[in-house]
Design an enzyme around this catalytic site. Sequence first.
Site, PDB file in Angstrom:
ATOM      1  NE  ARG A  49      -2.998   0.513   3.382  1.00 16.20           N
ATOM      2  CZ  ARG A  49      -2.443   0.243   4.362  1.00 16.20           C
ATOM      3  NH1 ARG A  49      -1.229   1.836   4.167  1.00 16.20           N
ATOM      4  NH2 ARG A  49      -2.087  -0.943   5.524  1.00 16.20           N
TER       5      ARG A  49
ATOM      6  CG  ASP B 271     -10.882  16.471 -14.774  1.00 20.30           C
ATOM      7  OD1 ASP B 271     -10.001  15.408 -15.033  1.00 20.30           O
ATOM      8  OD2 ASP B 271     -11.803  15.467 -13.503  1.00 20.30           O
TER       9      ASP B 271
ATOM     10  CE1 TYR C  23     -17.784  11.326 -15.746  1.00 19.88           C
ATOM     11  CE2 TYR C  23     -17.160  11.733 -13.386  1.00 19.88           C
ATOM     12  CZ  TYR C  23     -17.547  10.776 -14.445  1.00 19.88           C
ATOM     13  OH  TYR C  23     -17.547   9.366 -14.563  1.00 19.88           O
TER      14      TYR C  23
ATOM     15  CE  LYS D 113     -12.745   7.950 -17.769  1.00 16.60           C
ATOM     16  NZ  LYS D 113     -13.319   9.123 -17.477  1.00 16.60           N
TER      17      LYS D 113
HETATM   18  C1  LIG Z   1     -14.215   9.376 -16.330  1.00 17.14           C
HETATM   19  C2  LIG Z   1     -14.083  10.548 -15.554  1.00 17.14           C
HETATM   20  C3  LIG Z   1     -13.411  10.899 -14.206  1.00 17.14           C
HETATM   21  C4  LIG Z   1     -13.828   9.315 -13.714  1.00 17.14           C
HETATM   22  O1  LIG Z   1     -12.987   8.547 -13.354  1.00 17.14           O
HETATM   23  P1  LIG Z   1     -12.944   7.067 -13.271  1.00 17.14           P
HETATM   24  O2  LIG Z   1     -11.171   6.392 -13.895  1.00 17.14           O
HETATM   25  O3  LIG Z   1     -14.679   7.084 -13.862  1.00 17.14           O
HETATM   26  O4  LIG Z   1     -13.667   7.107 -11.624  1.00 17.14           O
HETATM   27  C5  LIG Z   1     -13.825  12.031 -13.638  1.00 17.14           C
HETATM   28  N1  LIG Z   1     -13.360  13.078 -14.650  1.00 17.14           N
HETATM   29  C6  LIG Z   1     -13.455  13.513 -16.400  1.00 17.14           C
HETATM   30  C7  LIG Z   1     -13.471  14.070 -17.103  1.00 17.14           C
HETATM   31  C8  LIG Z   1     -13.856  12.421 -16.425  1.00 17.14           C
HETATM   32  O5  LIG Z   1     -14.127  11.241 -17.828  1.00 17.14           O
END
Ligand SMILES: *Cc1c(COP(=O)(O)O)cnc(C)c1O
Length: 388
Positions: free
Chosen positions: A54, A181, A107, A206
Amino acid sequence: MHVSETNQGFNTRAVHAGQEFEPRTGAVVPPLHFSTTYAQDGIGGLRSGYEYGRGGNPTRDALQEQLAALERGAHAFSFGSGLAAEDALIRALCTPGDRIVLGNDAYGGTYRLISRVLGGWGIQNKPVDMAALDDVRAAVAEGEGARLVWVETPSNPLMKVTDISAVAEIAHDAGALLVVDNTFASPYLQNPLALGADVVVHSTTKYIGGHSDVVGGAVVVKDSELAEKIGFVQFAVGAVSGPMDAFLTTRGLKTLGVRMERHSDNAQKIAEWLVGRPGVEKVLYPGLPEHPGHDLAARQMRRFGGMISVQFTGGEAAARKVAEATRLFTLAESLGGIESLMNYPSEMTHASVKGTELAVPENLIRLSVGIEDADDLIGDLDNAISQL
Ligand SMILES: *Cc1c(COP(=O)(O)O)cnc(C)c1O
């Protein structure tokens, strides 16, 4: 040993940062370390700094080094999901009572986390239009001042572009930190830390992973005091990425540059093809000169990326029909993989904000344009849209 240096180009860093060959065997791809614990030479005698999984794992460290190098940060932290990364960073940098000013098209999962989970811990939130800088300044300054300003650019799914340097200045003037983000742009297209942001967060699920086969998240910072706080929560709460997930994410990240070039080429062609089609009301893509954020995106991004949103004149019924009629574009949540995906946000990715001030138009579909041949993708869309 360290062949990766900060003055190298993006693709060189992507391939080499954190990826030195393994000294014992010469294995060019660093081995995947599954061990949860490490033998000690006498009590407290750690051989290489590793003690327990961890707290640290060589495969996760390799990914973190790669992420820091690509985001122009000094410290990166890898988590089990994007939302786990966001949760850790908010807990690390905020205390109950603090306020987060965020984009009014953030988001949906981020808004749900901040309002419904962290709200119960005492976090306040204030959604604003990040393009209206006077409103942002007022929202940040209100009361005792916000602790965090949270920007997504381009935003999901409305593709609004926010001026990172301008919002950084507003945040810093009020003593707040700017979080960006950077999931939609990826570190290949945009480096918010170099534009004045304090923290970058990613859903590595992503573009960074890029192959729709691993869920993960990351936080990247330059400042070592912020890093210490985030590292403490990563260790003390433990929402870390597992070794296999870290390995897959690293493997995907090595090809991010070539993928983003192709995603951007394809999306530009498709966006231009969509403009003016019968049944199409609006094409939201920053690479189009008529997009309100085009000039700004051209300044702060390397290219315009692979995400497009489309609104239809036939309203919700038309959007639903197109979403269900394509064959190459698979109807699915998520984005950023090599395969093209289609999403109907108001019932899918953004269902959690339906009926709130963050709700998404019902005539909108979102395309995550993959790396297939553009002509085939256009043929698929043509077939679906001509049925309207
Ligand atoms: C998918 C997404 C998230 C969340 O991420 P997860 O890996 O699904 O927890 C946060 N911000 C944006 C812009 C996203 O597209």
